[in-house]
Design an enzyme around this catalytic site. Structure first.
Site, PDB file in Angstrom:
ATOM      1  CE  LYS A  35     -20.733 -18.028  10.196  1.00 42.39           C
ATOM      2  NZ  LYS A  35     -21.936 -18.851  10.181  1.00 42.39           N
ATOM      3  CG  ASP A  63     -24.095 -17.982  12.928  1.00 47.35           C
ATOM      4  OD1 ASP A  63     -24.974 -17.308  13.493  1.00 47.35           O
ATOM      5  OD2 ASP A  63     -23.946 -18.010  11.692  1.00 47.35           O
ATOM      6  CE  LYS A  65     -27.869 -16.697  10.904  1.00 46.41           C
ATOM      7  NZ  LYS A  65     -26.666 -17.518  10.661  1.00 46.41           N
ATOM      8  CG  ASP A  68     -37.367 -20.905  22.087  1.00 47.32           C
ATOM      9  OD1 ASP A  68     -38.492 -20.709  22.589  1.00 47.32           O
ATOM     10  OD2 ASP A  68     -36.966 -22.034  21.747  1.00 47.32           O
ATOM     11  CB  THR A 119     -29.177 -11.943   3.330  1.00 50.49           C
ATOM     12  OG1 THR A 119     -28.469 -13.102   3.755  1.00 50.49           O
ATOM     13  CG2 THR A 119     -28.603 -10.732   3.997  1.00 50.49           C
ATOM     14  NE  ARG A 214     -20.727 -20.523  -0.005  1.00 50.70           N
ATOM     15  CZ  ARG A 214     -22.012 -20.297  -0.218  1.00 50.70           C
ATOM     16  NH1 ARG A 214     -22.692 -21.096  -1.002  1.00 50.70           N
ATOM     17  NH2 ARG A 214     -22.604 -19.282   0.372  1.00 50.70           N
TER      18      ARG A 214
HETATM   19  O1  C5P Z   1     -18.607 -16.892   2.263  1.00 41.33           O
HETATM   20  P1  C5P Z   1     -19.761 -17.847   2.347  1.00 41.33           P
HETATM   21  O2  C5P Z   1     -20.941 -17.419   1.519  1.00 41.33           O
HETATM   22  O3  C5P Z   1     -19.392 -19.278   2.126  1.00 41.33           O
HETATM   23  O4  C5P Z   1     -20.226 -17.731   3.886  1.00 41.33           O
HETATM   24  C1  C5P Z   1     -21.310 -18.483   4.329  1.00 41.33           C
HETATM   25  C2  C5P Z   1     -21.421 -18.276   5.803  1.00 41.33           C
HETATM   26  O5  C5P Z   1     -21.929 -16.976   6.103  1.00 41.33           O
HETATM   27  C3  C5P Z   1     -22.358 -19.281   6.417  1.00 41.33           C
HETATM   28  O6  C5P Z   1     -21.751 -19.797   7.589  1.00 41.33           O
HETATM   29  C4  C5P Z   1     -23.592 -18.494   6.731  1.00 41.33           C
HETATM   30  O7  C5P Z   1     -24.215 -18.945   7.915  1.00 41.33           O
HETATM   31  C5  C5P Z   1     -23.048 -17.086   6.930  1.00 41.33           C
HETATM   32  N1  C5P Z   1     -24.060 -16.061   6.688  1.00 41.33           N
HETATM   33  C6  C5P Z   1     -24.512 -15.736   5.437  1.00 41.33           C
HETATM   34  N2  C5P Z   1     -25.447 -14.763   5.243  1.00 41.33           N
HETATM   35  C7  C5P Z   1     -25.951 -14.135   6.286  1.00 41.33           C
HETATM   36  C8  C5P Z   1     -25.511 -14.441   7.570  1.00 41.33           C
HETATM   37  C9  C5P Z   1     -24.553 -15.418   7.725  1.00 41.33           C
HETATM   38  O8  C5P Z   1     -24.106 -16.325   4.465  1.00 41.33           O
HETATM   39  N3  C5P Z   1     -26.842 -13.187   6.082  1.00 41.33           N
END
Ligand code: C5P
Length: 242
Positions: A35, A63, A65, A68, A119, A214
């Protein structure tokens, strides 16, 4: 998609392209989709897509998002299609016309994923933004309503928390479901994710793809963590098929 690798999306959340490419190469055997989000794309642009594709041969999830007016969304989706990416996100709150234009403009197998509610928004944020009544108190109903709109205009999939995915998958089984906020059972760390689930729970709830950043990136042994996630995905697929 029984191969767990194909279910796993790793976000290249880096501003440095070299670092992103280091991780992409290291994890290629375990990850089906990389991603590329705002940070890396704003820094390195389409070069990031080209290089990650070339280095890994994996699917690319752009990604961005998009949010517009219909004409601008349409033009951006056309350009993204020309990069040969596989998934692109658009906010449902851009409205029906923008979503329709996004779906129409997608070419070459590009799949449009709809983002319902971020979220990161809590009830106070939603109130401040003008949401009220039943939807303020039952955000899962609002997410469901937005998913209904996304699927009715032909979006290919949806990004959803593990909490909401079961209801969405049950109502719209054809929608591709992408679930972030995944944490392993043995890791107490949740970072800024509020509604987390394990890979096993998320797949069992109806996730097609898991975004895991992470827990892999900060692991002492990222490859072992990928393999642990594969095992959980495998078990959940087997449990679902029983
Ligand atoms: O697993 P981790 O929390 O590090 O993942 C973070 C990734 O998930 C980011 O790239 C973030 O954009 C994406 N993400 C998120 N929550 C969302 C939608 C996407 O954390 N609701």
């Amino acid at each position: 998609m029984r191969d767990p690798k194909e279910r796993l999306i790793f976000p290249l959340d880096f501003s440095d392209l070299k670092e992103a490419l280091f991780w992409a190469e290291k994890l290629t055997p375990y990850i089906g989709t990389f991603k590329i989000g705002l940070e890396l794309f704003v820094k390195s642009g389409p070069k990031a897509i080209e290089k990650v594709k070339k280095k890994t041969g994996a699917r690319i999830f752009l990604d961005l998002k998009l949010h517009d007016i219909p004409n601008t969304v349409s033009a951006a989706v056309k350009v993204a299609s020309s990069y040969g990416v596989d998934f692109l996100t658009v906010h449902v709150l851009s409205g029906r016309k923008a979503l329709e234009e996004a779906v129409k403009a997608a070419e070459g197998g590009l799949k449009i994923l709809a983002v319902t509610l971020l979220t990161s928004l809590d009830k106070a944020d939603l109130l401040e933004l003008g949401f009220n009544g039943e939807y303020l108190y039952k955000t899962e109903d609002l997410v469901y309503k937005l998913s209904f709109l996304a699927q009715s205009v032909g979006c290919d999939g949806i990004v959803s928390s593990a909490k909401e995915v079961a209801r969405i998958k049950e109502a719209f089984p054809h929608l591709i479901t992408v679930v972030p906020g995944i944490r392993l059972e043995d890791s107490p760390q949740r970072d800024d994710q509020v509604r987390t689930a394990t890979p096993y729970e998320a797949i069992l709830n109806g996730a097609d793809f898991l975004v895991v950043g992470r827990p892999i990136r900060l692991s002492q042994d990222p490859v072992a963590t990928c393999l642990q996630i594969h095992e959980e995905i495998k078990k959940a697929i087997e449990a679902k098929n029983v």
